[in-house]
Design a protein around this motif. Structure first.
Motif, short mmCIF file in Angstrom:
data_model
loop_
_atom_site.label_atom_id
_atom_site.label_comp_id
_atom_site.label_asym_id
_atom_site.label_seq_id
_atom_site.Cartn_x
_atom_site.Cartn_y
_atom_site.Cartn_z
N UNK A 32 2.04 -11.97 15.63
CA UNK A 32 2.06 -12.01 14.17
C UNK A 32 0.75 -11.41 13.67
N UNK A 33 0.84 -10.23 13.09
CA UNK A 33 -0.33 -9.55 12.57
C UNK A 33 -0.48 -9.90 11.10
N UNK A 34 -1.56 -10.59 10.77
CA UNK A 34 -1.77 -11.02 9.38
C UNK A 34 -2.92 -10.28 8.69
N UNK A 35 -3.79 -9.64 9.48
CA UNK A 35 -4.94 -8.94 8.92
C UNK A 35 -5.09 -7.57 9.58
N UNK A 36 -5.90 -6.74 8.95
CA UNK A 36 -6.21 -5.44 9.54
C UNK A 36 -6.88 -5.61 10.90
N UNK A 37 -7.75 -6.58 11.01
CA UNK A 37 -8.43 -6.85 12.29
C UNK A 37 -7.40 -7.20 13.36
N UNK A 38 -6.39 -7.99 13.01
CA UNK A 38 -5.30 -8.29 13.95
C UNK A 38 -4.64 -7.00 14.43
N UNK A 39 -4.42 -6.08 13.49
CA UNK A 39 -3.76 -4.81 13.83
C UNK A 39 -4.62 -3.98 14.78
N UNK A 89 0.47 0.93 12.90
CA UNK A 89 -0.17 -0.38 12.84
C UNK A 89 -1.32 -0.42 11.83
N UNK A 90 -2.13 0.61 11.81
CA UNK A 90 -3.32 0.59 10.97
C UNK A 90 -3.05 1.15 9.57
N UNK A 91 -2.40 2.29 9.52
CA UNK A 91 -2.21 2.95 8.22
C UNK A 91 -0.97 2.45 7.47
N UNK A 92 0.17 2.51 8.12
CA UNK A 92 1.42 2.13 7.43
C UNK A 92 1.36 0.67 6.97
N UNK A 93 0.86 -0.22 7.83
CA UNK A 93 0.79 -1.63 7.44
C UNK A 93 -0.25 -1.87 6.35
N UNK A 94 -1.14 -0.90 6.16
CA UNK A 94 -2.12 -0.98 5.07
C UNK A 94 -1.63 -0.26 3.82
N UNK A 95 -0.39 0.23 3.88
CA UNK A 95 0.19 0.93 2.73
C UNK A 95 -0.39 2.32 2.51
N UNK A 96 -0.93 2.92 3.57
CA UNK A 96 -1.56 4.24 3.47
C UNK A 96 -0.79 5.28 4.27
N UNK A 97 -0.92 6.52 3.83
CA UNK A 97 -0.39 7.64 4.61
C UNK A 97 -1.30 7.85 5.81
N UNK A 98 -0.71 8.12 6.93
CA UNK A 98 -1.51 8.42 8.11
C UNK A 98 -1.78 9.90 8.21
N UNK A 99 -2.15 10.32 9.39
CA UNK A 99 -2.55 11.71 9.62
C UNK A 99 -1.60 12.46 10.54
N UNK A 100 -0.41 11.93 10.76
CA UNK A 100 0.55 12.60 11.64
C UNK A 100 1.86 12.84 10.90
#
Length: 151
Positions: A122-129, A52-63
């Motif tokens: 519907x998640x539209x922002x990081x805050x939503x996530x 939710x936080x990393x992938x939807x932000x286009x970033x690699x996560x930590x797992x």
């Protein structure tokens, strides 16, 4: 965001209690009528947060991808989680909060890819996530409170 992080930390500490109060056998037990167990729910919230936080932000996560494949939405336990896997999940439960807070403070999250969740949010922002993540973790904590009655 301070309140959001505070809620998340409180939730994760409630998850940590399950490691103290239940044996490995109890964490792994799938009670009759249930599709998963206590430890799967813990692994699932870790994976969901990273997605939710990393992938939807286009970033690699930590797992690892292996962990994602074990606990992503739509999966269920495929075997007994080992003591070493439990140790890893316990560590991730808290360490990922610190990493996420640091990444947030360092403005690492620049973009966000909208998504409709399986439950219709519907998640539209990081805050939503972040808000949905807290809601999602609350749901799974509720599932675990139900499961624990039968282990």
């Amino acid at each position: 965001m301070n309140s959001t992080f505070k809620i998340w930390k409180t939730s994760r500490n409630l998850y940590l209690d399950f490691f103290e109060k239940y044996t490995l056998d109890q964490l792994n037990k799938i009670p009759e009528g249930f599709n998963n167990n206590l430890i799967w729910n813990i692994g699932h919230v870790i994976v969901a947060q990273q997605s939710l936080i990393y992938k939807l932000s286009g970033l690699e996560g930590y797992i690892s991808d292996e962990l994602i494949n074990l606990y992503k939405s739509g999966t269920k336990p495929t075997g007994q989680t080992t003591e070493s896997e439990v140790k890893e999940l316990k560590e991730l439960l808290i360490s990922l909060i610190e990493k996420t807070e640091t990444d947030f403070a360092n403005a690492k999250f620049v973009t966000f890819n909208e998504r409709l969740t399986g439950t219709g949010f519907h998640l539209t922002t990081l805050k939503d996530a972040f808000d949905f993540n807290n809601y999602h973790e609350g749901l799974h904590l509720g599932y675990m409170m139900n499961i624990r009655k039968f282990v």
